[in-house]
Design a protein around this motif. Structure first.
Motif, PDB file in Angstrom:
ATOM      1  N   ILE A 140       0.846  -1.200   0.000  1.00 42.14           N
ATOM      2  CA  ILE A 140       0.000   0.000   0.000  1.00 42.14           C
ATOM      3  C   ILE A 140       0.880   1.249   0.000  1.00 42.14           C
ATOM      4  O   ILE A 140       0.655   2.189  -0.766  1.00 42.14           O
ATOM      5  CB  ILE A 140      -0.937  -0.033   1.220  1.00 42.14           C
ATOM      6  CG1 ILE A 140      -1.910  -1.222   1.088  1.00 42.14           C
ATOM      7  CG2 ILE A 140      -1.696   1.285   1.370  1.00 42.14           C
ATOM      8  CD1 ILE A 140      -2.691  -1.547   2.336  1.00 42.14           C
ATOM      9  N   GLY A 174       2.418   2.006  -3.441  1.00 45.12           N
ATOM     10  CA  GLY A 174       1.504   2.700  -4.352  1.00 45.12           C
ATOM     11  C   GLY A 174       1.395   4.175  -3.999  1.00 45.12           C
ATOM     12  O   GLY A 174       1.331   5.034  -4.878  1.00 45.12           O
ATOM     13  N   LEU A 175       1.408   4.461  -2.702  1.00 45.27           N
ATOM     14  CA  LEU A 175       1.285   5.857  -2.271  1.00 45.27           C
ATOM     15  C   LEU A 175       2.548   6.646  -2.609  1.00 45.27           C
ATOM     16  O   LEU A 175       2.484   7.722  -3.203  1.00 45.27           O
ATOM     17  CB  LEU A 175       1.002   5.919  -0.761  1.00 45.27           C
ATOM     18  CG  LEU A 175       0.877   7.337  -0.193  1.00 45.27           C
ATOM     19  CD1 LEU A 175      -0.309   8.074  -0.801  1.00 45.27           C
ATOM     20  CD2 LEU A 175       0.736   7.298   1.333  1.00 45.27           C
ATOM     21  N   ILE A 179      -4.712   0.739  -3.859  1.00 44.21           N
ATOM     22  CA  ILE A 179      -5.383   1.377  -2.716  1.00 44.21           C
ATOM     23  C   ILE A 179      -4.518   2.523  -2.198  1.00 44.21           C
ATOM     24  O   ILE A 179      -5.019   3.620  -1.916  1.00 44.21           O
ATOM     25  CB  ILE A 179      -5.661   0.340  -1.594  1.00 44.21           C
ATOM     26  CG1 ILE A 179      -6.716  -0.671  -2.067  1.00 44.21           C
ATOM     27  CG2 ILE A 179      -6.100   1.039  -0.310  1.00 44.21           C
ATOM     28  CD1 ILE A 179      -6.919  -1.842  -1.111  1.00 44.21           C
ATOM     29  N   GLY A 180      -3.210   2.281  -2.091  1.00 45.19           N
ATOM     30  CA  GLY A 180      -2.302   3.329  -1.628  1.00 45.19           C
ATOM     31  C   GLY A 180      -2.352   4.542  -2.540  1.00 45.19           C
ATOM     32  O   GLY A 180      -2.360   5.689  -2.081  1.00 45.19           O
ATOM     33  N   TYR A 183      -5.595   6.426  -2.055  1.00 46.27           N
ATOM     34  CA  TYR A 183      -5.504   7.156  -0.782  1.00 46.27           C
ATOM     35  C   TYR A 183      -4.768   8.481  -1.006  1.00 46.27           C
ATOM     36  O   TYR A 183      -5.113   9.506  -0.433  1.00 46.27           O
ATOM     37  CB  TYR A 183      -4.758   6.262   0.214  1.00 46.27           C
ATOM     38  CG  TYR A 183      -4.476   6.877   1.557  1.00 46.27           C
ATOM     39  CD1 TYR A 183      -5.505   7.365   2.364  1.00 46.27           C
ATOM     40  CD2 TYR A 183      -3.163   6.948   2.041  1.00 46.27           C
ATOM     41  CE1 TYR A 183      -5.223   7.915   3.611  1.00 46.27           C
ATOM     42  CE2 TYR A 183      -2.879   7.495   3.279  1.00 46.27           C
ATOM     43  CZ  TYR A 183      -3.910   7.976   4.061  1.00 46.27           C
ATOM     44  OH  TYR A 183      -3.643   8.522   5.293  1.00 46.27           O
ATOM     45  N   LEU A 197     -10.695  -4.200   2.671  1.00 42.38           N
ATOM     46  CA  LEU A 197     -10.108  -3.001   3.296  1.00 42.38           C
ATOM     47  C   LEU A 197     -10.600  -1.747   2.576  1.00 42.38           C
ATOM     48  O   LEU A 197     -10.968  -0.759   3.211  1.00 42.38           O
ATOM     49  CB  LEU A 197      -8.572  -3.073   3.247  1.00 42.38           C
ATOM     50  CG  LEU A 197      -7.841  -1.814   3.744  1.00 42.38           C
ATOM     51  CD1 LEU A 197      -8.032  -1.614   5.248  1.00 42.38           C
ATOM     52  CD2 LEU A 197      -6.355  -1.862   3.397  1.00 42.38           C
ATOM     53  N   LEU A 200     -12.304   1.434   4.084  1.00 41.62           N
ATOM     54  CA  LEU A 200     -11.684   2.754   3.973  1.00 41.62           C
ATOM     55  C   LEU A 200     -12.576   3.716   3.198  1.00 41.62           C
ATOM     56  O   LEU A 200     -12.417   4.922   3.288  1.00 41.62           O
ATOM     57  CB  LEU A 200     -10.324   2.652   3.271  1.00 41.62           C
ATOM     58  CG  LEU A 200      -9.240   1.817   3.954  1.00 41.62           C
ATOM     59  CD1 LEU A 200      -7.978   1.813   3.099  1.00 41.62           C
ATOM     60  CD2 LEU A 200      -8.932   2.340   5.348  1.00 41.62           C
ATOM     61  N   LEU A 205     -12.626   4.277  -0.106  1.00 37.76           N
ATOM     62  CA  LEU A 205     -11.800   4.998  -1.074  1.00 37.76           C
ATOM     63  C   LEU A 205     -12.145   4.491  -2.465  1.00 37.76           C
ATOM     64  O   LEU A 205     -12.556   3.339  -2.627  1.00 37.76           O
ATOM     65  CB  LEU A 205     -10.316   4.720  -0.797  1.00 37.76           C
ATOM     66  CG  LEU A 205      -9.687   5.432   0.397  1.00 37.76           C
ATOM     67  CD1 LEU A 205      -8.290   4.895   0.652  1.00 37.76           C
ATOM     68  CD2 LEU A 205      -9.651   6.945   0.170  1.00 37.76           C
ATOM     69  N   ALA A 263     -10.032  12.731   1.573  1.00 38.19           N
ATOM     70  CA  ALA A 263      -9.112  13.669   2.225  1.00 38.19           C
ATOM     71  C   ALA A 263      -7.682  13.177   2.016  1.00 38.19           C
ATOM     72  O   ALA A 263      -7.234  12.256   2.693  1.00 38.19           O
ATOM     73  CB  ALA A 263      -9.439  13.753   3.711  1.00 38.19           C
TER      74      ALA A 263
END
Ligand code: SF4
Lengths: 282, 608
Positions: free
Chosen positions: A77, A80-81, B298-299, B302, B325, B329, B331, B450
């Motif tokens: 995760i 990816g961010l 997902i990251g 976000y 998840l 979340l 998202l 956000a």
């Protein structure tokens, strides 16, 4: 614009901290909250992403962005961010079970990709949240709820594993040494790329005293090798020398010449030296 | 020699050969040239899962079927009018689909005793009279290709490899296909290997010239362009359309597109295509596994990107926990499932619709999310845009279903005007006092998006149940009950278009379809109505939530037939939702329904 006026309090969230009394996680959290103001990155640009386990509650207690995700997947995760948002400072908070068992695959690939992530691996050598089963860093023969006659598996050495996974920054530190942990955080956040920080963390409930040799006032200074770039690697009683076959070993100071002590080179590209260092305690 | 030109309204050709014979490429080229000519078309590639099964064997046969016409068509055709068989295995594997009287063109050079024995022919079918009721053309494709390339510095093996281009040239002559695009394509593809380029071009032209001069073929065929809405057209496969739709959707939402993916048949082409599109702000991430692929998406979501992951059934199984998840979340996330035969590894290169219940329910807990299903190759574009709309507006993971049939099949696509695309922009949450990450938009029930980097919005989210409004961890019984119901209500309230029913004659029987059964159902409807039968047709593209008028539509028809390439998964959902009995027609053969099968099944209901 760095908000230099921020203090530890600004990075402390309103959530009640819920670790067991005496847990090593408290001191790591306190060190982090004290370190973040000096990092000079605004709060909204900092993200903590954790998996599952005691340590993974960490993000709740920091007044930054945070995600308490699912077991073992935080590095994925976070990758990816950080890939899509290079302007952010992204930490991964994980434990020995989270990073090295269920999330082992993501852990090694995050390191080899070298994307900008700071992975803090809280190693208490036990499963805490599920109440005391052996973990992939538990010593062989460990007696736990799930291994009544002792575990059979050879444990991982996270630093060796990280080196094998082509990590470009690795440090090992300990929950109780605030100064050293802070220094490691400084170096890791300056590093561009993936950084692995293994933190020995005491779990007083299920694996108390796992790191006593390097915490205890009497034994500590003899057992601890401080790795400082450009300085000889030694404790108060022992030092690291090179054997004839090129390998490294620890010898009592009384048996060697000062000039033979290996001088630490933190920037060596070839990982063989770092690997040899990672094996020293064994 | 002057040759007769015959006009036809439609033709179905199947190219078949060894996996190594380049039949998919041959079919693709013929299709592209056909699209340029302006015929309507539909294709059905069929290839083995093995990359190179032993040469000349039945499991190694790969085929590509193309149906093209001077009018609007729906499917790649039930039975080919023409089979091009590059070897005995290709002939044997495809003969059962060939109607009597159809044309069979074979590469007679490959009909050696050894090759015949390999596939169990005791005598040579070209000589033993077994093909008497077909129009057979035995052509020396290999030796003529080698002969045409004699002047080039190539080994015999290299020269033989160009025989597919000889065949393509020959068929292009026979059906008056334009040749410029294929020549251009070959020139680009082989620009770095001039000898191979020359070989392919020479073989292609030699095949064309052979058609023109040989006495073997006395007739060539013309199929006029199909009438179509004015515009610029191109041939489009489902996977390509889906990739373009995602790009267009992200563009209309003014978001960067992030794809996390792990290679899997038949979805990999989406990863390949998006990997080429950095210029549109696309980031692709080939992850270490399916779980990391969805995790990274997902990251990225976000962080404020349109996070997408593409896969097939087995990959969905691996991703389930992370999708849960994303439900928690709240998202945006798109999970593209290009379905294939299952369970387990199943039939990786064949089509099926058997992941429906998996995507609806294959997660722990009450974990509702919207499910969309594309109906045709080009509809993949529109539905991908819809997936972006719903994911971003409602802050929810969305499943977009395709399948092997429409993913690899193709049809002409009218390139839309960029200005005609909808505005899908949604706002991120802005800096504010007392920010509440789980306060909801009263209309959509979406929570704020956000993203990190917004001062004052620092907050923590996670997989543990959230307190309403604050998003803090909560184990409160009443709060959990409320949140579970709220997440369900959010998905149930998603705005989707009403179901459109096509029923010109006031029918009593409705054929309902979903996903890739659209083409076969539509073709069957046309046949049935031509025969005087009264049948209504409707196609479901929104499976969760269902179109609001679905219950009303169902109640109008005493009999509802639902063909599915599974054992009745949508029928189960409809029965439980509307207490309406459904007449299921199910097949799981790894192939789309044929028009004939659907016509017969419907007649049985009509007459029964
Ligand atoms: S179980 Fe151990 S690691 Fe977990 S919170 Fe308690 S002391 Fe800390």
């Amino acid at each position: 614009m760095a908000e230099i006026t921020l203090t530890k309090k600004d990075f402390t969230s309103d959530q009640e901290v819920r670790w067991c009394p005496g847990c090593g996680d408290y001191s790591i959290l306190a060190t982090m909250q004290a370190f973040l103001p000096e990092l000079g990155v605004p709060r909204e640009k900092i993200v903590f992403i954790s998996g599952i386990g005691c340590s993974s509650r960490f993000p709740y207690y920091l007044e930054t962005f945070g995600m308490h995700s699912i077991h073992g997947r935080a590095p994925a995760i976070a990758s990816g961010l950080t890939i899509s948002r290079p302007d952010l400072t992204v930490f991964v908070i994980t434990g020995d079970g989270d990073a090295l068992s269920i999330g082992g695959n993501h852990f090694i690939h995050a390191l080899r990709r070298n994307v900008d992530l700071k992975i803090m691996l809280f190693n208490n050598r036990i499963y805490g949240l599920t109440k005391g089963q052996y973990s992939p860093t538990s010593e062989a023969g460990k007696i736990t709820k799930s291994t009544p006659v002792g575990s059979l598996d050879t444990p991982f050495n996270p630093v060796s594993l990280g080196l094998g996974a082509e990590a470009t920054f690795i440090a090992r530190t300990i929950d109780s040494d605030r100064k050293h942990l802070t220094g490691v955080l400084q170096a890791a956040t300056k590093h561009k790329g993936s950084a692995l920080i293994e933190i020995y963390q005491n779990c007083p409930i299920f694996n108390d005293g796992a790191f006593d040799t390097i915490k205890d006032g009497n034994s500590r200074e003899g057992a601890l090798l401080h790795l400082i770039h450009g300085e000889p690697i030694k404790s108060t009683t022992h030092a690291v020398v090179r054997k004839d076959d090129g390998d490294l070993e620890m010898r009592p100071l009384s048996e060697i010449n000062e000039v033979d002590i290996v001088v630490h080179d933190a920037h060596r590209v070839d990982p063989t030296y770092a690997f040899a260092l990672s094996r020293l305690h064994q | 020699m002057s040759k007769t030109i015959v006009s036809m309204d439609q033709v179905t050709i199947r190219f078949a050969g060894d996996s190594g014979d380049g039949m998919q490429l041959t079919g693709d080229r013929f299709t592209s040239d056909t699209a340029i000519l302006g015929n309507d078309l539909a294709t059905l590639p069929n290839y083995p899962a093995e990359i190179r099964a032993p040469t000349g064997t039945l499991p190694g046969v790969s085929s590509f079927q193309l149906h093209f016409a001077d009018h609007h068509i729906q499917t790649a055709g039930d039975a080919p009018d023409v089979l091009v068989a590059m070897n005995p295995a290709a002939l044997k594997a495809n003969m059962r689909d060939m109607p009597r009287g159809s044309t069979i063109i074979v590469n007679k050079d490959e009909f050696s005793a050894r090759n015949l024995t390999k596939v169990g022919y005791e005598t040579n079918p070209l000589e033993d009279g077994s093909l008497e009721s077909y129009k057979v053309h035995g052509i020396a494709l290999t030796s003529m290709t080698v002969g045409a390339l004699a002047h080039l510095p190539l080994s015999r093996k290299e020269a033989e490899r160009a025989k597919n281009m000889f065949a393509l040239g020959m068929l292009s002559w026979m059906y008056h296909r334009p040749t410029e695009a294929t020549e251009k394509f070959l020139t680009a593809k082989f620009s770095k290997v001039p000898d191979i380029l020359e070989a392919n071009l020479v073989a292609y032209r030699a095949g064309w010239n052979y058609g023109e001069t040989t006495e073997e073929f006395s007739v060539s065929y013309e199929i006029a362009p199909a009438p179509q809405v004015k515009g610029k057209y191109r041939n489009m496969s489902g996977n390509l359309a889906l990739a373009y739709g995602l790009i267009a959707g992200a563009h209309c939402a003014k978001l960067p597109l992030f794809l996390g993916s792990y290679p899997i048949t038949p979805a990999s082409d989406i990863l390949h295509e998006l990997s080429k599109q950095k210029k549109f702000g696309v980031i692709t991430f080939q992850a270490e596994d399916e779980i990391a692929a969805v995790g990274a998406a997902i990251g990225a979501s976000y962080g404020g990107a349109m996070g997408i992951t593409s896969t097939s059934g087995p990959g969905v199984a691996l991703k389930s926990e992370a999708i849960g998840l994303a439900v928690m979340l709240e998202l945006p996330l798109i999970i593209v499932d290009v379905q294939r035969g299952g369970p387990s590894t199943g039939l990786p290169t064949k089509t099926e619709q058997s992941d429906l219940l998996q995507v609806m329910f294959g997660r722990n807990g009450e974990s509702p999310l919207p499910v969309l299903a594309a109906s045709t190759p080009t509809d993949c574009f529109d539905m991908a845009m819809e997936a972006v709309r719903i994911a971003t507006a409602y802050r929810t993971p969305v499943f977009l279903l395709s399948d092997g049939y429409i993913a690899n099949g193709s049809q002409p696509w009218r390139i839309p005007e960029v200005d005609s695309l909808p505005d899908l922009h949604v706002d991120f949450a802005k800096t504010q006092e007392n920010f509440q990450p789980y306060a909801r938009d009263p209309q959509t029930l979406a929570r704020p998006w956000a993203i990190p980097g917004t001062p004052g919005l620092e907050h923590r989210i996670g997989g543990i149940e959230k307190a309403n409004l604050t998003g803090d961890i909560s184990y409160e019984p009443a709060n959990h009950d409320f949140m579970v119901r709220t997440r369900a209500a959010k998905v149930a309230g998603i705005d989707v278009p009403d179901l459109v029913v096509d029923d010109p004659d006031g029918a009593e029987v409705l054929i309902l379809g979903w996903g890739s059964t659209y083409g076969p159902v539509r073709a069957a409807i046309d046949v049935l109505r031509e025969g005087g039968a009264k049948v209504a047709q409707a196609h479901i593209k929104y499976i969760n939530p269902f179109p609001k008028n679905l219950g009303e539509v169902l109640s109008k028809y005493p009999k509802v037939i639902l063909p599915e390439m599974n054992l009745g998964q949508l029928a189960m959902l409809i029965r439980s939702e509307y207490l309406k009995d459904i007449i299921s027609f199910n097949q799981v053969r790894g192939l789309p329904f044929s028009t004939t099968e659907l016509v017969e099944a419907t007649l049985e209901v009509l007459n029964g």
